[in-house]
Design a protein around this motif. Structure first.
Motif, PDB file in Angstrom:
ATOM      1  N   UNK A 290      27.872  21.538 -70.467  1.00  0.00           N
ATOM      2  CA  UNK A 290      28.060  22.477 -69.359  1.00  0.00           C
ATOM      3  C   UNK A 290      27.416  23.814 -69.707  1.00  0.00           C
ATOM      4  N   UNK A 291      26.458  24.239 -68.888  1.00  0.00           N
ATOM      5  CA  UNK A 291      25.778  25.508 -69.135  1.00  0.00           C
ATOM      6  C   UNK A 291      26.602  26.643 -68.552  1.00  0.00           C
TER       7      UNK A 291
ATOM      8  N   UNK B 247      15.484  18.448 -67.584  1.00  0.00           N
ATOM      9  CA  UNK B 247      14.782  17.156 -67.571  1.00  0.00           C
ATOM     10  C   UNK B 247      15.369  16.202 -68.602  1.00  0.00           C
ATOM     11  N   UNK B 248      15.482  14.961 -68.229  1.00  0.00           N
ATOM     12  CA  UNK B 248      16.074  13.954 -69.121  1.00  0.00           C
ATOM     13  C   UNK B 248      14.972  13.316 -69.963  1.00  0.00           C
ATOM     14  N   UNK B 249      14.494  14.055 -70.975  1.00  0.00           N
ATOM     15  CA  UNK B 249      13.430  13.534 -71.826  1.00  0.00           C
ATOM     16  C   UNK B 249      13.952  12.539 -72.843  1.00  0.00           C
ATOM     17  N   UNK B 250      15.219  12.657 -73.207  1.00  0.00           N
ATOM     18  CA  UNK B 250      15.849  11.710 -74.120  1.00  0.00           C
ATOM     19  C   UNK B 250      17.353  11.743 -73.905  1.00  0.00           C
ATOM     20  N   UNK B 251      18.024  10.736 -74.404  1.00  0.00           N
ATOM     21  CA  UNK B 251      19.475  10.682 -74.297  1.00  0.00           C
ATOM     22  C   UNK B 251      20.097  11.549 -75.393  1.00  0.00           C
ATOM     23  N   UNK B 252      21.149  12.276 -75.035  1.00  0.00           N
ATOM     24  CA  UNK B 252      21.829  13.107 -76.018  1.00  0.00           C
ATOM     25  C   UNK B 252      22.144  14.473 -75.457  1.00  0.00           C
ATOM     26  N   UNK B 253      22.493  15.418 -76.332  1.00  0.00           N
ATOM     27  CA  UNK B 253      22.810  16.770 -75.901  1.00  0.00           C
ATOM     28  C   UNK B 253      21.591  17.406 -75.258  1.00  0.00           C
TER      29      UNK B 253
ATOM     30  N   UNK C 202      29.210  28.726 -64.052  1.00  0.00           N
ATOM     31  CA  UNK C 202      28.214  29.017 -63.031  1.00  0.00           C
ATOM     32  C   UNK C 202      28.785  28.697 -61.646  1.00  0.00           C
ATOM     33  N   UNK C 203      28.733  29.676 -60.773  1.00  0.00           N
ATOM     34  CA  UNK C 203      29.299  29.518 -59.427  1.00  0.00           C
ATOM     35  C   UNK C 203      28.484  28.523 -58.612  1.00  0.00           C
TER      36      UNK C 203
ATOM     37  N   UNK D 107      28.801  24.893 -73.356  1.00  0.00           N
ATOM     38  CA  UNK D 107      30.209  24.990 -73.747  1.00  0.00           C
ATOM     39  C   UNK D 107      30.433  24.308 -75.094  1.00  0.00           C
ATOM     40  N   UNK D 108      31.439  24.753 -75.801  1.00  0.00           N
ATOM     41  CA  UNK D 108      31.700  24.240 -77.143  1.00  0.00           C
ATOM     42  C   UNK D 108      32.373  22.878 -77.135  1.00  0.00           C
ATOM     43  N   UNK D 109      33.021  22.536 -76.025  1.00  0.00           N
ATOM     44  CA  UNK D 109      33.791  21.288 -75.992  1.00  0.00           C
ATOM     45  C   UNK D 109      32.896  20.070 -75.814  1.00  0.00           C
ATOM     46  N   UNK D 110      31.935  20.143 -74.857  1.00  0.00           N
ATOM     47  CA  UNK D 110      31.090  18.976 -74.575  1.00  0.00           C
ATOM     48  C   UNK D 110      29.625  19.206 -74.934  1.00  0.00           C
TER      49      UNK D 110
END
Length: 517
Positions: A169-170, A194-200, A184-185, A163-166
């Protein structure tokens, strides 16, 4: 629509009729096309930089295509990334019950059966595509029968956008929402990030980290091939006489050029071709060293180490590789925990809710990691400590050693028993065993007396050790504590008794010498 009383994470009722429909079906054209143009072909560093910036700003299609092509074009990256994926996908899968309650145990058994059904193993492997491309998505097409059973369909990550706002959200690309996409329903998707690094999330893929090393190696290999083409062949010089015509010179030129591929030529007797070896200026080593360096950097980025992926010319690579993990343990463990969290959130909880209703706690899928164990040291330690009072369950030792419970009426291995003399035993055999039934002589009586006196002394010395053993949780802790306690033990009584025994033995020996025994 078939609306139910089952609520999703947002508190809204789930449209159960949609759960059995295939929502994200691909096509030849449109926003969910299965065909994509190459990005890696003729890619420049400037274009790569712009491509990565576009991905961070929300347009990730070309980046996701490049990530796929990097695995297809770069052998080393494909190898180490595959090693990291398999380090998790080959871990055993277990299911833990939410509690010891009978219902929780029954539900856990049902989830365990789910993990053994076709499709789950492939789901585990395909989920790990997110390591390279930042995320992976599977659509669950629920099959309704006696139970709700999932069917897993991998979806191309280019069919989704954040999403463009945050930027977190996929959302599913769809003609009905060409800009923002569709939400997504719940209970319909397995999304692994996977959380390989902090960030987007889109900036967390390994492909983004490795991209510049990949393009540098691609240019180095291209230049290396050109260098080999020019300097890998000997220089060919054609000589012609002063009376050669233009036609003769043309024939000679054609012959010299053909020798590069045909290795054969026909010339007049007045002409000749000379071969001069290419100068060995070591230029090719530069490209090789550069490619090796880039391979090591890629190994560090993906595996956390280089030893198992890159054999060093010093001769140390192949020997030290045996003591290195293929993937660093902390990286493998973190990847496994990420996969557990995804499966429990997006598969286990929906499966239990659809089939058993909401619950306070849910069973958990786990990937236990069993480190290699020195079984010889384990047996040695148990053998040494059991006589001191260590209590070990037989079933635990069987599990640690990998031995199953013996089947009923199975032939079992046993310790050899001591031979016992039979009434029909031959005189020679009876002589060998005569010592067993002979009356005790003086040394035997002295040994028995010494043992009787030593027993309480030894028991007093070993009592603190037995107490430490009962209080310790590991062999290392026991070894440390018993070393400190050993210095405080009072062994003067045992020393005095041994002194008396040695003195008696010496006197008995002298007496036997006097008797001539």
């Amino acid at each position: 629509m078939g609306q139910s009383r089952i609520l999703g994470p947002d508190g809204q009722p789930i449209e159960t009729a949609d759960l059995s429909e295939e929502i994200a079906r691909g096509g030849v054209t449109g926003v969910r096309s299965v065909w994509h143009d190459s990005v890696a072909r003729n890619l420049t560093p400037a274009r790569l930089s712009a491509l990565l910036e576009d991905a961070a700003n929300g347009n990730a299609d070309e980046y996701l295509t490049l990530a796929e092509e990097m695995e297809e074009r770069e052998l080393h990256y494909a190898s180490v990334l595959g090693t990291r994926k398999r380090a998790v996908s080959r871990l055993p899968c277990t299911v833990e019950s939410a509690s010891d309650d009978a219902d929780d145990v029954r539900i856990a058994d049902d989830v365990r059966e789910l993990t053994l059904k076709p499709g789950f193993r492939l789901l585990r492997k395909d989920m790990l595509d997110a390591l390279g491309r930042s995320y992976s998505v599977h659509e669950i097409v629920w099959q309704r029968g006696a139970k709700w059973l999932p069917q897993y369909e991998w979806r191309d990550p280019r069919w989704f956008r954040f999403d463009r706002e945050t930027g977190r959200e996929l959302r599913l690309k769809d003609p009905q929402a060409p800009i923002d996409g569709l939400a997504l329903q719940p209970y319909k998707w397995i999304v692994h990030r996977p959380s390989l690094k902090t960030g987007l999330p889109i900036r967390c893929g390994l492909a983004r980290l490795v991209a510049f090393a990949w393009i540098c190696k691609a240019y180095a290999q291209k230049d290396w091939n050109a260098f080999a083409e020019i300097f890998g062949l000997p220089l060919r010089i054609g000589r012609y006489g002063p009376g050669a015509t233009a036609k003769d010179i043309s024939v000679l030129r054609h012959a010299v050029q053909s020798l590069g591929s045909d290795a054969a030529a026909i010339l007049p007797a007045s002409m000749s071709i000379e071969f001069h070896e290419a100068a060995k200026n070591g230029g090719g080593d530069l490209y090789e060293r550069l490619c090796d360096y880039l391979d090591r950097q890629i190994s560090k980025a993906v595996l956390g180490q280089t030893m198992t992926a890159d054999a060093q010319k010093t001769g140390l690579g192949s020997n030290n590789a045996s003591v290195h993990n293929e993937v660093r343990n902390d990286i493998r463990d973190d990847d496994a925990q990420d996969a557990e969290e995804t499966l429990n959130r997006d598969l286990v909880v929906p499966y239990v809710i659809l089939n058993y209703g909401p619950r306070k706690a849910y069973p958990r899928i786990t990937f236990p990691i069993r480190e290699p164990e020195d079984l010889a040291a384990l047996v040695k330690n148990v053998t040494a400590l059991v006589p001191f009072g260590l209590q070990v369950e037989e079933s635990v030792m069987r599990d640690r050693l990998g031995f199953p419970e013996p089947a009923e009426n199975a032939v079992l291995l046993k310790a050899p028993s001591r031979p016992v003399a039979s009434p029909t035993q031959e005189p020679t055999e009876q002589a060998l065993n005569a010592r067993q039934s002979a009356p005790l002589n003086t040394p035997d009586r002295q040994i028995a007396r010494l043992a009787a006196q030593a027993d309480p002394i030894v028991a007093e010395l070993t009592a603190p050790i037995a107490a430490i053993l009962a209080a310790c949780n590991s062999f290392e802790e026991f070894r440390e504590r018993v070393t400190d306690t050993y210095r405080e033990l009072d062994d003067r009584a045992l020393s005095a008794l041994l002194t008396q025994a040695l003195t008696a033995a010496q006197l008995a020996g002298r007496y036997e010498l006097l008797l001539g025994v």
